[in-house]
Motif scaffolding. Structure first.
Motif, PDB file in Angstrom:
ATOM      1  N   UNK A  47      -5.119  11.520   1.387  1.00 34.27           N
ATOM      2  CA  UNK A  47      -5.212  12.617   2.050  1.00 34.27           C
ATOM      3  C   UNK A  47      -6.350  12.337   3.134  1.00 34.27           C
ATOM      4  N   UNK A  48      -7.499  11.549   2.563  1.00 32.77           N
ATOM      5  CA  UNK A  48      -8.769  11.185   3.169  1.00 32.77           C
ATOM      6  C   UNK A  48      -8.398  10.150   4.404  1.00 32.77           C
ATOM      7  N   UNK A  49      -7.393   9.174   3.977  1.00 34.36           N
ATOM      8  CA  UNK A  49      -6.719   8.143   4.854  1.00 34.36           C
ATOM      9  C   UNK A  49      -6.068   8.745   6.154  1.00 34.36           C
ATOM     10  N   UNK A  50      -5.276   9.785   5.857  1.00 33.79           N
ATOM     11  CA  UNK A  50      -4.733  10.587   6.939  1.00 33.79           C
ATOM     12  C   UNK A  50      -5.816  11.125   7.955  1.00 33.79           C
ATOM     13  N   UNK A  51      -6.854  11.729   7.447  1.00 35.90           N
ATOM     14  CA  UNK A  51      -7.824  12.390   8.328  1.00 35.90           C
ATOM     15  C   UNK A  51      -8.386  11.158   8.895  1.00 35.90           C
ATOM     16  N   UNK A  52      -8.876   9.749   8.519  1.00 31.28           N
ATOM     17  CA  UNK A  52      -9.453   8.833   9.005  1.00 31.28           C
ATOM     18  C   UNK A  52      -8.795   8.427  10.220  1.00 31.28           C
TER      19      UNK A  52
ATOM     20  N   UNK B 191      -8.649   0.911   4.362  1.00 28.81           N
ATOM     21  CA  UNK B 191      -9.184   0.842   2.926  1.00 28.81           C
ATOM     22  C   UNK B 191      -8.775   2.115   2.106  1.00 28.81           C
ATOM     23  N   UNK B 192      -8.757   3.412   2.594  1.00 30.00           N
ATOM     24  CA  UNK B 192      -8.439   4.470   2.008  1.00 30.00           C
ATOM     25  C   UNK B 192      -6.758   4.547   1.296  1.00 30.00           C
ATOM     26  N   UNK B 193      -6.217   3.987   2.269  1.00 27.05           N
ATOM     27  CA  UNK B 193      -4.946   3.911   1.932  1.00 27.05           C
ATOM     28  C   UNK B 193      -4.487   3.072   0.990  1.00 27.05           C
ATOM     29  N   UNK B 194      -5.222   1.594   1.041  1.00 26.91           N
ATOM     30  CA  UNK B 194      -5.060   0.760  -0.051  1.00 26.91           C
ATOM     31  C   UNK B 194      -5.535   1.233  -1.340  1.00 26.91           C
ATOM     32  N   UNK B 195      -6.562   2.391  -1.390  1.00 25.78           N
ATOM     33  CA  UNK B 195      -7.160   2.901  -2.551  1.00 25.78           C
ATOM     34  C   UNK B 195      -6.466   4.001  -3.067  1.00 25.78           C
ATOM     35  N   UNK B 196      -5.309   4.462  -2.263  1.00 20.29           N
ATOM     36  CA  UNK B 196      -4.155   5.433  -2.703  1.00 20.29           C
ATOM     37  C   UNK B 196      -4.946   6.579  -2.543  1.00 20.29           C
ATOM     38  N   UNK B 197      -6.053   6.845  -1.599  1.00 21.76           N
ATOM     39  CA  UNK B 197      -6.530   8.049  -1.433  1.00 21.76           C
ATOM     40  C   UNK B 197      -5.871   8.676  -0.076  1.00 21.76           C
TER      41      UNK B 197
ATOM     42  N   UNK C  21     -22.835   5.448  13.523  1.00 19.82           N
ATOM     43  CA  UNK C  21     -22.314   5.501  14.932  1.00 19.82           C
ATOM     44  C   UNK C  21     -20.934   6.474  14.534  1.00 19.82           C
ATOM     45  N   UNK C  22     -20.869   7.881  14.215  1.00 16.51           N
ATOM     46  CA  UNK C  22     -19.617   8.523  13.979  1.00 16.51           C
ATOM     47  C   UNK C  22     -18.708   8.528  14.798  1.00 16.51           C
ATOM     48  N   UNK C  23     -18.857   7.968  16.100  1.00 17.16           N
ATOM     49  CA  UNK C  23     -17.706   7.813  17.180  1.00 17.16           C
ATOM     50  C   UNK C  23     -17.095   6.499  17.448  1.00 17.16           C
ATOM     51  N   UNK C  24     -17.507   5.686  16.442  1.00 12.26           N
ATOM     52  CA  UNK C  24     -16.922   4.337  16.456  1.00 12.26           C
ATOM     53  C   UNK C  24     -15.419   4.374  15.817  1.00 12.26           C
ATOM     54  N   UNK C  25     -14.460   4.199  16.896  1.00  9.29           N
ATOM     55  CA  UNK C  25     -12.988   4.316  16.371  1.00  9.29           C
ATOM     56  C   UNK C  25     -12.470   3.131  15.399  1.00  9.29           C
ATOM     57  N   UNK C  26     -12.985   1.865  15.554  1.00  9.92           N
ATOM     58  CA  UNK C  26     -12.771   0.982  14.855  1.00  9.92           C
ATOM     59  C   UNK C  26     -13.207   1.194  13.550  1.00  9.92           C
ATOM     60  N   UNK C  27     -14.260   1.657  13.136  1.00  7.36           N
ATOM     61  CA  UNK C  27     -14.740   2.001  11.716  1.00  7.36           C
ATOM     62  C   UNK C  27     -14.005   2.957  11.236  1.00  7.36           C
ATOM     63  N   UNK C  28     -13.517   3.971  12.119  1.00  6.85           N
ATOM     64  CA  UNK C  28     -12.363   4.989  11.550  1.00  6.85           C
ATOM     65  C   UNK C  28     -11.187   4.345  11.208  1.00  6.85           C
ATOM     66  N   UNK C  29     -10.767   3.531  11.657  1.00  8.01           N
ATOM     67  CA  UNK C  29      -9.579   2.552  11.387  1.00  8.01           C
ATOM     68  C   UNK C  29      -9.394   1.803  10.200  1.00  8.01           C
TER      69      UNK C  29
END
Length: 351
Positions: free
Chosen positions: A88-93, A80-86, A67-75
């Motif tokens: 640019x991907x975190x900002x996009x998510x 998770x990406x921020x904790x993994x120091x990724x 479900x690509x529209x699920x906002x909670x999953x994007x959050x």
């Protein structure tokens, strides 16, 4: 029990902090319906709350695959990406989460949090400030929104605004460890050591803040010790002038000078003790006693006093006063530089 019932119950268990049970229920739900995006999103939340960030990212990706529209999953993906120091991907998510649910405060807060943590962006970044303020506008009764508004204000150099934000966060949630820690840091920088020590002690007593609180209590001790540097310099000057001016004064003169030096350190000790709440003096002393960098700072600050006492105990060293000053400076610089390296390492470990 249906899959939806399991997900609902798992979320309730997470609210109670029973993440292991919640994870088990979600695993059962996903075994029955592997394509349930809500269950995967709840699993991402569960894994994130237990610091399993790789698993949280995997679960969020699975939710979005269904479900690509699920906002909670994007959050959860952004967190998770921020904790993994990724970054640019975190900002996009985070941007995806905000665009899909622009009135959800947590998406804006996650955006601000990621921008603040990203070493490639400043804490006064316009987007971080806008995101934090928008989150606070949408959820003024959430302590976290005030905390991140305080963080962007602090990083921009607006200390008074930051302090007001942290105090409001603590009013809404007295257990907000991060706000208490940042407020104590502001107080310490202002020289309000008494209040800062109380704040750091409260952080150290919290469930996840022990290491951070103890580290910052040691920093308070370092700052108090550093205040004695002029006493140390004055001690060497007094010793040199006394021994050179009264070369045949004997032990009476040298004893009087040593008493003066000890009195100076006693005054500092009394002052330093009064900077710390009485109930924290013993625990703080025990905490710093085994700290390598605190002891190195003490050695560096006391180097001149040690040289002064050596001069008074061995008057023959008066003719080598230049060499003694050089040795004291060398000890001080070496000790303080080594301590600075150890402090930075400790800070990175606890942050």
């Amino acid at each position: 029990m249906t899959t939806a019932d399991r997900v609902t119950r798992a979320r309730a268990l997470m609210d109670l902090g029973r993440h292991d049970q919640a994870r088990g229920l979600l695993a059962e739900a996903l075994a029955e319906v592997p394509g349930d995006a809500q269950a995967w999103s709840a699993m991402a939340r569960c894994c994130y709350r237990t610091d399993d960030f790789e698993a949280a990212l995997h679960a969020a990706d699975q939710a979005l695959a269904h479900n690509p529209a699920l906002a909670a999953a994007w959050r959860w993906r952004a967190l998770s990406l921020a904790e993994l120091k990724r970054w640019q991907e975190a900002h996009r998510a985070a941007s995806e989460a905000v665009s899909r649910e622009p009135l959800n405060w947590s998406g804006h807060m996650i955006m601000a949090r990621g921008l603040l943590a990203d070493p490639g962006r400043g804490g006064d970044d316009r987007r971080a400030r806008e995101a934090a303020h928008r989150a606070r506008e949408l959820a003024p009764h959430e302590a976290e929104t005030h905390f991140y508004a305080g963080r962007v204000a602090e990083r921009a150099g607006h200390q008074d605004e930051a302090e007001a934000c942290y105090r409001e966060a603590l009013r809404l949630n007295p257990e907000q460890r991060s706000a208490r820690n940042q407020l104590a840091l502001i107080q310490m920088r202002r020289g309000e050591n008494y209040a800062a020590a109380q704040g750091f002690a409260a952080v150290a007593a919290s469930a996840k803040g022990a290491e951070l609180g103890i580290h910052n209590l040691k920093v308070v001790a370092v700052r108090l010790i550093s205040k004695a540097r002029w006493i140390s310099v004055a001690a060497l000057v007094v010793a040199e002038v006394g021994v050179i001016a009264v070369p045949h004064g004997g032990w009476v003169v040298r004893g009087a000078l040593m008493a003066v030096l000890l009195a100076g350190w006693a005054v500092w000790a009394v002052w330093a003790a009064r900077q710390v709440p009485p109930q924290l003096r013993g625990p703080l002393l025990r905490t710093v006693r085994g700290s390598a960098y605190v002891l190195l700072v003490l050695l560096g600050v006391a180097a001149f006093s040690l040289a002064a006492f050596a001069l008074l105990l061995v008057p023959a060293l008066a003719s080598y006063w230049g060499e003694m000053v050089f040795a004291a400076v060398a000890v001080q610089l070496t000790a303080l530089r080594t301590a600075a390296v150890l402090v930075q390492r400790a800070k990175r470990r606890v942050e």
